[in-house]
Design a protein around this motif. Structure first.
Motif, PDB file in Angstrom:
ATOM      1  N   GLU A 193       0.834  -1.207   0.000  1.00  0.00           N
ATOM      2  CA  GLU A 193       0.000   0.000   0.000  1.00  0.00           C
ATOM      3  C   GLU A 193       0.870   1.259   0.000  1.00  0.00           C
ATOM      4  OE1 GLU A 193      -3.126  -0.233  -0.431  1.00  0.00           O
ATOM      5  OE2 GLU A 193      -3.329  -2.395  -0.147  1.00  0.00           O
ATOM      6  N   VAL A 194       1.291   1.648  -1.174  1.00  0.00           N
ATOM      7  CA  VAL A 194       2.206   2.788  -1.292  1.00  0.00           C
ATOM      8  C   VAL A 194       1.560   4.072  -0.772  1.00  0.00           C
ATOM      9  CG1 VAL A 194       3.555   4.190  -2.896  1.00  0.00           C
ATOM     10  CG2 VAL A 194       3.335   1.726  -3.270  1.00  0.00           C
ATOM     11  N   SER A 195       0.298   4.290  -1.114  1.00  0.00           N
ATOM     12  CA  SER A 195      -0.368   5.520  -0.688  1.00  0.00           C
ATOM     13  C   SER A 195      -0.477   5.590   0.828  1.00  0.00           C
ATOM     14  CB  SER A 195      -1.756   5.620  -1.320  1.00  0.00           C
ATOM     15  OG  SER A 195      -2.554   4.503  -0.967  1.00  0.00           O
ATOM     16  N   LEU A 196      -0.703   4.452   1.470  1.00  0.00           N
ATOM     17  CA  LEU A 196      -0.818   4.436   2.931  1.00  0.00           C
ATOM     18  C   LEU A 196       0.506   4.792   3.586  1.00  0.00           C
ATOM     19  CD1 LEU A 196      -2.229   3.874   5.591  1.00  0.00           C
ATOM     20  CD2 LEU A 196      -1.769   1.424   5.255  1.00  0.00           C
ATOM     21  N   ARG A 197       1.586   4.198   3.109  1.00  0.00           N
ATOM     22  CA  ARG A 197       2.875   4.503   3.744  1.00  0.00           C
ATOM     23  C   ARG A 197       3.281   5.948   3.504  1.00  0.00           C
ATOM     24  NH1 ARG A 197       5.703   0.897  -0.355  1.00  0.00           N
ATOM     25  NH2 ARG A 197       6.997   2.269  -1.641  1.00  0.00           N
TER      26      ARG A 197
ATOM     27  N   VAL B 215       5.776   5.850  13.258  1.00  0.00           N
ATOM     28  CA  VAL B 215       5.159   6.816  12.354  1.00  0.00           C
ATOM     29  C   VAL B 215       5.117   8.215  12.968  1.00  0.00           C
ATOM     30  CG1 VAL B 215       3.811   5.019  11.216  1.00  0.00           C
ATOM     31  CG2 VAL B 215       2.777   6.315  13.083  1.00  0.00           C
ATOM     32  N   ARG B 216       5.306   8.317  14.277  1.00  0.00           N
ATOM     33  CA  ARG B 216       5.437   9.644  14.881  1.00  0.00           C
ATOM     34  C   ARG B 216       6.752  10.297  14.473  1.00  0.00           C
ATOM     35  NH1 ARG B 216       3.288   6.877  19.505  1.00  0.00           N
ATOM     36  NH2 ARG B 216       1.217   7.670  20.091  1.00  0.00           N
TER      37      ARG B 216
ATOM     38  N   PRO C 296       2.078  -4.777  21.642  1.00  0.00           N
ATOM     39  CA  PRO C 296       3.486  -4.375  21.467  1.00  0.00           C
ATOM     40  C   PRO C 296       3.801  -3.947  20.034  1.00  0.00           C
ATOM     41  CG  PRO C 296       3.358  -6.335  22.830  1.00  0.00           C
ATOM     42  CD  PRO C 296       1.969  -6.092  22.315  1.00  0.00           C
ATOM     43  N   ALA C 297       3.313  -4.702  19.048  1.00  0.00           N
ATOM     44  CA  ALA C 297       3.574  -4.340  17.651  1.00  0.00           C
ATOM     45  C   ALA C 297       2.891  -3.026  17.294  1.00  0.00           C
ATOM     46  CB  ALA C 297       3.099  -5.453  16.718  1.00  0.00           C
ATOM     47  N   THR C 298       1.652  -2.849  17.772  1.00  0.00           N
ATOM     48  CA  THR C 298       0.923  -1.607  17.499  1.00  0.00           C
ATOM     49  C   THR C 298       1.642  -0.412  18.103  1.00  0.00           C
ATOM     50  OG1 THR C 298      -1.181  -2.799  17.461  1.00  0.00           O
ATOM     51  CG2 THR C 298      -1.285  -0.421  17.770  1.00  0.00           C
ATOM     52  N   ASP C 299       2.096  -0.554  19.345  1.00  0.00           N
ATOM     53  CA  ASP C 299       2.815   0.541  19.999  1.00  0.00           C
ATOM     54  C   ASP C 299       4.109   0.877  19.264  1.00  0.00           C
ATOM     55  OD1 ASP C 299       0.831   0.637  21.872  1.00  0.00           O
ATOM     56  OD2 ASP C 299       1.936  -0.483  23.406  1.00  0.00           O
ATOM     57  N   LEU C 300       4.808  -0.163  18.820  1.00  0.00           N
ATOM     58  CA  LEU C 300       6.077   0.053  18.128  1.00  0.00           C
ATOM     59  C   LEU C 300       5.859   0.779  16.805  1.00  0.00           C
ATOM     60  CD1 LEU C 300       9.109  -0.381  18.100  1.00  0.00           C
ATOM     61  CD2 LEU C 300       8.738  -2.649  17.144  1.00  0.00           C
ATOM     62  N   VAL C 301       4.887   0.328  16.026  1.00  0.00           N
ATOM     63  CA  VAL C 301       4.601   0.969  14.737  1.00  0.00           C
ATOM     64  C   VAL C 301       4.102   2.398  14.944  1.00  0.00           C
ATOM     65  CG1 VAL C 301       3.195   0.881  12.644  1.00  0.00           C
ATOM     66  CG2 VAL C 301       4.148  -1.228  13.597  1.00  0.00           C
TER      67      VAL C 301
ATOM     68  N   GLU D 217       1.019  12.695  15.986  1.00  0.00           N
ATOM     69  CA  GLU D 217      -0.012  12.017  16.755  1.00  0.00           C
ATOM     70  C   GLU D 217      -1.155  11.553  15.853  1.00  0.00           C
ATOM     71  OE1 GLU D 217      -1.145  10.034  19.823  1.00  0.00           O
ATOM     72  OE2 GLU D 217       0.663  11.295  19.845  1.00  0.00           O
ATOM     73  N   ALA D 218      -1.486  12.357  14.851  1.00  0.00           N
ATOM     74  CA  ALA D 218      -2.552  11.964  13.918  1.00  0.00           C
ATOM     75  C   ALA D 218      -2.151  10.720  13.136  1.00  0.00           C
ATOM     76  CB  ALA D 218      -2.851  13.119  12.972  1.00  0.00           C
ATOM     77  N   LYS D 219      -0.889  10.647  12.745  1.00  0.00           N
ATOM     78  CA  LYS D 219      -0.412   9.469  12.013  1.00  0.00           C
ATOM     79  C   LYS D 219      -0.403   8.241  12.921  1.00  0.00           C
ATOM     80  CE  LYS D 219       3.300  11.716  10.617  1.00  0.00           C
ATOM     81  NZ  LYS D 219       4.587  12.041   9.959  1.00  0.00           N
ATOM     82  N   ALA D 220      -0.034   8.429  14.175  1.00  0.00           N
ATOM     83  CA  ALA D 220      -0.035   7.320  15.111  1.00  0.00           C
ATOM     84  C   ALA D 220      -1.454   6.794  15.347  1.00  0.00           C
ATOM     85  CB  ALA D 220       0.585   7.755  16.441  1.00  0.00           C
ATOM     86  N   GLU D 221      -2.426   7.695  15.465  1.00  0.00           N
ATOM     87  CA  GLU D 221      -3.820   7.269  15.646  1.00  0.00           C
ATOM     88  C   GLU D 221      -4.326   6.509  14.430  1.00  0.00           C
ATOM     89  OE1 GLU D 221      -6.008  10.770  16.537  1.00  0.00           O
ATOM     90  OE2 GLU D 221      -5.139  11.016  18.555  1.00  0.00           O
ATOM     91  N   LEU D 222      -3.935   6.947  13.238  1.00  0.00           N
ATOM     92  CA  LEU D 222      -4.331   6.243  12.019  1.00  0.00           C
ATOM     93  C   LEU D 222      -3.736   4.836  12.003  1.00  0.00           C
ATOM     94  CD1 LEU D 222      -5.576   6.085   9.196  1.00  0.00           C
ATOM     95  CD2 LEU D 222      -3.493   7.204   8.304  1.00  0.00           C
ATOM     96  N   ALA D 223      -2.463   4.726  12.347  1.00  0.00           N
ATOM     97  CA  ALA D 223      -1.818   3.407  12.380  1.00  0.00           C
ATOM     98  C   ALA D 223      -2.507   2.495  13.388  1.00  0.00           C
ATOM     99  CB  ALA D 223      -0.340   3.561  12.724  1.00  0.00           C
ATOM    100  N   GLN D 224      -2.867   3.034  14.544  1.00  0.00           N
ATOM    101  CA  GLN D 224      -3.544   2.223  15.554  1.00  0.00           C
ATOM    102  C   GLN D 224      -4.897   1.730  15.063  1.00  0.00           C
ATOM    103  OE1 GLN D 224      -3.537   4.936  18.840  1.00  0.00           O
ATOM    104  NE2 GLN D 224      -1.439   4.466  19.462  1.00  0.00           N
TER     105      GLN D 224
END
Length: 271
Positions: free
Chosen positions: A44-48, A85-86, A76-81, A59-66
């Motif tokens: 997903e190129v557009s997502l990255r 992205v922050r 743990p993986a969610t927190d790391l990712v 913070e907005a990018k982190a919320e989207l990733a979550q």
């Protein structure tokens, strides 16, 4: 990686180490989940690009990733990712490369926790030598027309029950999803990453005959003293090395074989 990406990767490595130091975190499962996120963002190129857009608040990018991965992978993986992205990244692809490295590092940490890291290092090196000596095997593993499933099955027949589970997982991920890397470059990167798990350097030692345990200990001690770091020896036997040894540490080569000395002498006479 350069600039912001290098700093972001360094911070992510520290967070990974902190996570895997916690005995409640399964490093092997974490590796699988990080690999799954890597595959997602590679597709997903557009997502990255959104997740690495410097114009968007961290913070907005982190919320989207979550929201996107929180239901698919563990905490743990969610927190790391989310933490990754922050950070700021020089290129969107650097985020995916970093995730791939962390997935491999988590698998190697799992092997280290089981006391099998040395085995994995040796098996990665030996597998690389097998591939280098067999053009047919290399062609089969790098054939773009072959499906990932077919490659996994081939590796299963080669490594299943013969190599550590971590070795099989690492090699299978590399072969099934090389992401533009050559097989040789990928195996070399894995070997270096394995050595780094214990802050060690890797020395590729080529000799005409196998070294004795005493010789290996003396050589390892001498190299550790020379470079100021613990050294892991990847041993290779080449009958064309007439005597002595040839040692390569990174880009530096220490020639000590009779064949090298003869070649040097020939060059001097010719000159």
């Amino acid at each position: 990686m350069n600039g912001a990406s290098r700093d972001a990767l360094a911070a992510a490595r520290e967070r990974l180490d902190a996570l895997t130091d916690n005995t409640s975190v399964d490093a092997g499962s974490l590796a699988d989940e990080l690999a799954a996120v890597t595959a997602l963002l590679d597709r997903e190129v557009s997502l990255r690009r959104v997740l690495t857009d410097p114009a968007q608040p961290g913070e907005a990018k982190a919320e989207l990733a979550q929201r996107l991965i929180g239901t698919q992978v563990g905490g743990p993986a969610t927190d790391l990712v989310s933490g990754m992205v922050r950070s700021r990244w020089s290129r969107s692809r650097d985020l995916v490369d970093a995730l791939e490295e962390l997935a491999d590092a988590a698998d190697l940490t799992a092997a280290q926790q089981r006391g099998k890291l040395d085995n994995v290092e040796d098996e990665l090196f030996r597998f690389g030598r097998i591939v280098a000596s067999s053009t047919e095997l290399r062609a089969a593993l790098t054939d773009r027309a072959a499906t990932a499933t077919a490659k996994r099955e081939l590796l299963g027949s080669l490594l299943g029950g013969r190599a550590d589970a971590t070795t099989e997982r690492l090699v299978t991920r590399l072969v099934a999803a090389p992401r533009g890397r050559s097989l040789e470059a990928g195996l070399e990167s894995l070997s270096k990453l394995a050595a780094e798990r214990r802050d060690r350097m890797v020395a590729v030692v080529t000799s005409a005959v196998p070294l004795s345990d005493q010789q290996k200990q003396r050589l390892g001690g001498a190299l550790a003293k020379l470079y100021g770091r613990q050294m892991h020896l990847n041993l290779d036997v080449d009958p064309e090395v007439l005597g002595g040894i040839r040692v390569q540490v990174g880009d530096e080569v220490i020639n000590g074989s009779i064949a090298d000395r003869i070649e040097d002498a020939g060059r001097r006479l010719a000159g």
